[in-house]
Write an enzyme that holds these catalytic residues in place. Structure first.
Site, short mmCIF file in Angstrom:
data_model
loop_
_atom_site.label_atom_id
_atom_site.label_comp_id
_atom_site.label_asym_id
_atom_site.label_seq_id
_atom_site.Cartn_x
_atom_site.Cartn_y
_atom_site.Cartn_z
N HIS A 87 8.10 1.35 0.63
CA HIS A 87 9.18 2.23 1.06
C HIS A 87 9.74 1.77 2.40
O HIS A 87 8.98 1.44 3.31
CB HIS A 87 8.69 3.67 1.17
CG HIS A 87 8.18 4.23 -0.12
ND1 HIS A 87 6.90 3.98 -0.58
CD2 HIS A 87 8.78 4.98 -1.06
CE1 HIS A 87 6.74 4.56 -1.76
NE2 HIS A 87 7.87 5.18 -2.08
N ASP A 97 11.64 1.56 -1.87
CA ASP A 97 12.36 2.77 -2.28
C ASP A 97 12.88 3.57 -1.08
O ASP A 97 12.37 3.46 0.03
CB ASP A 97 11.43 3.68 -3.07
CG ASP A 97 11.19 3.20 -4.49
OD1 ASP A 97 11.61 2.08 -4.83
OD2 ASP A 97 10.55 3.96 -5.25
#
Length: 273
Positions: free
Chosen positions: A238, A93
Site C-alpha cells: 500500500h 493499493d
C-alpha cells in the site's frame, strides 16, 4: 484523525472481512488477506493528455473495445508465467498519496522496476500529476474504486458507479483506460466480476499479503515478502491509506534482495493484449 485513518476500525473490518470468509459468501477467494483504507474525494479533475510513448503497449480500452473478455468466477492470484522465468509483481493499493507515492516511485526508478498501482478515484483526482508520473515511468495503473467501499454491501448500480467513475478519471488523466480492477478488501462477488468485464477490466488479487496495512513493522513486511517470494507471485502493498513509512523502509530493503535473488519484477499482462 479521520474515520478513514482510524487504524482500530480499519483492522477490525479487515479481520472481519477476510478472503476465506468471503469465499463462503461468494464462492471465490482473493489471496491471503484483504487490506486497505478508503480514499476521500478531492479537487477538480485535470484535462486529458496524450499517452506517453514509454508506456507499455498495446493497450485496449474498456467496453466494446475489450468485448472478448470472459467473465471470471475468481480473481487472478498469480502471474501467468513460466516457473523458470522467476517473474514476480509488486502491487500497491489505495493511492496515490503525495506523502508516500513519490518515494515509492523513486525507489522503483532506482532499481529500474515497474509496478502496478491500484488507485482510488478520489485520491487520483486530488493528485493527477502523480498518476501521470506513474504512467510516464511505465507503471501500470489499475482501478480500486472511487471511495474504497465494501462492494458486497452495495447494489449493482452503485458498484458500477464506483468502478466506472474511477475508470473514466484514469482515462481522462493519462489517456488510457485501466485494464485491471482490484476489489477493496479482496471482496468479490458475481456483480463485481460481471461489471469489471463489462468495463474491460480483469480482476487482480494477490498471492502474498505484505501485511503493511496492519502496521506490523518493516521487519515483518520484509520477511513476508522475501520468504514467500516465488515465480508468479503477486505481492500486495500500500502506498496510501495511513502511515506508510514502514512500507517505504520495507521496499527499500526487499526490492534489491529480490533482484539479487534473480527475480524479475514485472507487471501482469492482460488477456489478449
Amino acid at each position: 484523525m479521520t474515520k478513514h485513518q482510524d487504524p482500530t476500525g480499519r483492522r477490525a473490518l479487515l479481520r472481519g472481512v477476510t478472503a476465506f470468509g468471503l469465499a463462503a459468501l461468494t464462492g471465490c477467494t482473493a489471496g491471503e488477506r484483504p487490506g486497505t483504507s478508503p480514499a476521500p474525494a478531492g479537487a477538480a479533475a485535470h484535462p486529458a493528455r496524450e499517452p506517453s510513448t514509454y508506456r507499455l503497449r498495446p493497450l485496449a480500452g474498456h467496453g466494446p473495445r475489450r468485448a472478448s473478455l470472459t467473465v471470471r468466477d475468481a480473481p487472478i492470484l498469480r502471474l501467468d508465467t513460466d516457473p523458470d522465468d522467476r517473474a514476480m509483481a509488486l502491487t500497491f493499493d489505495d493511492g496515490p498519496d503525495p506523502a508516500y507515492t513519490p518515494e515509492i516511485l523513486r525507489i522503483l526508478r532506482r532499481h529500474d522496476v515497474r509496478a502496478t498501482f491500484l488507485v482510488c478515484g478520489g485520491r487520483a483526482r486530488q493528485s493527477p500529476d502523480l498518476l501521470r508520473e506513474m504512467a510516464d515511468a511505465g507503471h501500470v495503473i489499475g482501478n480500486h474504486t472511487w471511495t474504497h467501499p465494501l462492494l458486497l454491501k452495495l447494489d449493482r448500480p452503485r458498484i458500477r458507479a464506483e468502478m466506472e467513475r474511477t475508470a473514466e478519471l484514469i482515462e481522462r488523466t493519462i489517456g488510457e483506460p485501466p485494464l485491471w480492477f482490484r476489489a477493496p478488501y479482496g471482496a468479490w462477488n458475481r456483480n463485481v466480476f460481471e461489471l469489471g468485464t463489462e468495463l474491460g477490466m480483469e480482476p487482480l488479487a494477490w498471492t502474498v499479503d505484505s501485511l503493511d496495512w496492519d502496521d506490523p513493522g518493516a521487519p515483518t513486511v520484509i520477511s513476508r515478502v522475501v520468504k514467500r517470494a516465488a515465480p508468479g507471485v503477486i505481492v500486495l502493498g500500500h502506498d496510501a491509506g495511513g502511515d506508510r513509512s514502514q512500507t517505504l523502509t520495507a521496499v527499500r530493503d526487499y526490492l534489491p534482495r529480490l533482484i539479487d535473488a534473480g527475480y524479475r519484477l514485472t507487471v501482469p499482462r492482460p488477456t489478449g493484449v
